[in-house]
Design a protein around this motif. Structure first.
Motif, mmCIF file in Angstrom:
data_model
loop_
_atom_site.group_PDB
_atom_site.id
_atom_site.type_symbol
_atom_site.label_atom_id
_atom_site.label_comp_id
_atom_site.label_asym_id
_atom_site.label_seq_id
_atom_site.Cartn_x
_atom_site.Cartn_y
_atom_site.Cartn_z
ATOM 1 N N ILE A 1 -6.436 -9.235 4.155
ATOM 2 C CA ILE A 1 -5.548 -8.085 4.336
ATOM 3 C C ILE A 1 -4.199 -8.544 4.893
ATOM 4 O O ILE A 1 -3.134 -8.102 4.442
ATOM 5 N N ARG A 2 -4.243 -9.430 5.872
ATOM 6 C CA ARG A 2 -2.998 -9.930 6.472
ATOM 7 C C ARG A 2 -2.160 -10.670 5.440
ATOM 8 O O ARG A 2 -0.932 -10.533 5.410
ATOM 9 N N LYS A 3 -2.810 -11.477 4.583
ATOM 10 C CA LYS A 3 -2.089 -12.195 3.549
ATOM 11 C C LYS A 3 -1.485 -11.236 2.518
ATOM 12 O O LYS A 3 -0.360 -11.441 2.042
ATOM 13 N N ASN A 4 -2.233 -10.161 2.174
ATOM 14 C CA ASN A 4 -1.702 -9.191 1.215
ATOM 15 C C ASN A 4 -0.509 -8.437 1.785
ATOM 16 O O ASN A 4 0.465 -8.165 1.070
ATOM 17 N N LEU A 5 -0.566 -8.118 3.069
ATOM 18 C CA LEU A 5 0.538 -7.405 3.716
ATOM 19 C C LEU A 5 1.704 -8.325 4.060
ATOM 20 O O LEU A 5 2.761 -7.843 4.484
#
Length: 329
Positions: free
Chosen positions: A256-260
């Motif tokens: 999720i952090r990488k996508n955001l």
């Protein structure tokens, strides 16, 4: 014969443009100043210097106003030629007059104080670390000072202090003593401040200073952290890319952090309910994240479409344009 002499003379004569003003002997040749050749031995150079120093010493030539400048030039020439390394660099300047910047660098590098680079690095990192820690403490105390003035948090802190009996001291019963009242007021303010600091979870740039944020500590722990990161990524690749095991909470949050496109510190500052919302929306999955991103873009467009200031700007842009000047401007 005259033609041959004129052709070979530049090879033996030192051109004046090989000398650089401001370094070594300036526009004078140090060898000519001492009256020696480039092949002179250190003993011959010392002998020539002593002879000229006695001859042009200012104390022996009080009536000659140029004696002092001559003596300085002679001393400079001797300082240049007595040291083997300096003499080699000076000879290099005479032989390579086109490398002006290199000669300047060599000259001033030798003139500069000899300081250990390691000491400079240690002092610099220490100063930066001290400034970092002081700045963190300052911002944190500024945040606490502001929160104390907010009625909501101040009243909550007063209630906690009263429940704990922190305001119950013998000085409360003293009347008429102004000094004691001022002291009691200051004591209560400090209690309120301590309770606010104890119960507030400040995140971001005003959070409580952490020793692991200091540059010195980061430099020492950097190899260890990189090893942990490599280990985590290796396990992630093996378990979830090769063996296709289901993702755990930690792995989901990582994706999720990488996508955001958020850094680890930025992601850690998010509120728990926001992180749970991301988990409920399954933003670690590419399709779910694309749908979420598309919805946010549509919301942003709708918000901008209903913005009064933006509508006013669009009307002005339509009627006047950016490249037109009117008296209304």
């Amino acid at each position: 014969m005259l033609l041959v002499y004129s052709l070979f003379l530049p090879l033996f004569a030192q051109p004046t443009w090989a000398l650089i003003e401001g370094i070594y002997c300036g526009l004078e040749n140090c060898y000519d100043v001492l009256g020696v050749t480039r092949d002179a031995t250190p003993r011959e150079i010392t002998k020539a210097y002593r002879k000229l120093a006695r001859e042009y010493h200012p104390d022996s030539n009080k009536d000659d106003p140029t004696a002092h400048d001559k003596f300085i030039t002679i001393a400079t020439a001797y300082e240049t030629l007595k040291d083997e390394e300096t003499r080699t660099e000076y000879n290099s300047m005479l032989d390579n007059p086109d490398q002006i910047y290199r000669h300047y660098y060599r000259y001033y590098r030798r003139k500069a104080p000899n300081v250990d680079v390691r000491l400079v690095l240690v002092v610099t990192i220490s100063v930066i670390s001290a400034i970092q820690y002081y700045a963190c403490w300052y911002r944190y105390h500024e945040a606490i000072s502001y929160l104390v003035t907010v009625a909501k948090y101040r009243n909550m802190a007063i209630e906690i202090a009263q429940d704990r009996g922190l305001f119950d001291t013998g000085k409360n019963k003293v009347k008429g003593n102004r000094g004691v009242k001022e002291e009691m007021k200051s004591f209560k303010e400090q209690v309120i401040r301590d309770i606010v600091a104890e119960n507030m979870d400040i995140q971001g740039g005003y959070s409580k200073p952490d020793i692991y944020c200091i540059l010195w500590v980061q430099l020492f722990t950097w190899p260890y952290q990189r090893v942990l990161d490599l280990k985590w990524l290796t396990l992630y690749f093996v378990n979830h890319t090769i063996f296709k095991k289901p993702l755990g909470r930690e792995q989901k949050l990582y994706k999720i952090r990488k996508n955001l496109k958020l850094s680890e510190s930025q992601f850690n500052y998010l509120e728990p309910h926001q992180i749970n919302e991301y988990l409920d929306l399954k933003l670690w999955e590419k399709d779910s994240f694309d749908d979420y991103k598309r919805e946010k873009e549509e919301e942003q467009k709708l918000l901008m479409a209903n913005n009064a200031k933006l509508k006013k700007y669009k009307r002005w842009l339509k009627n006047h344009g950016t490249g037109r000047m009117t008296f209304e401007d």
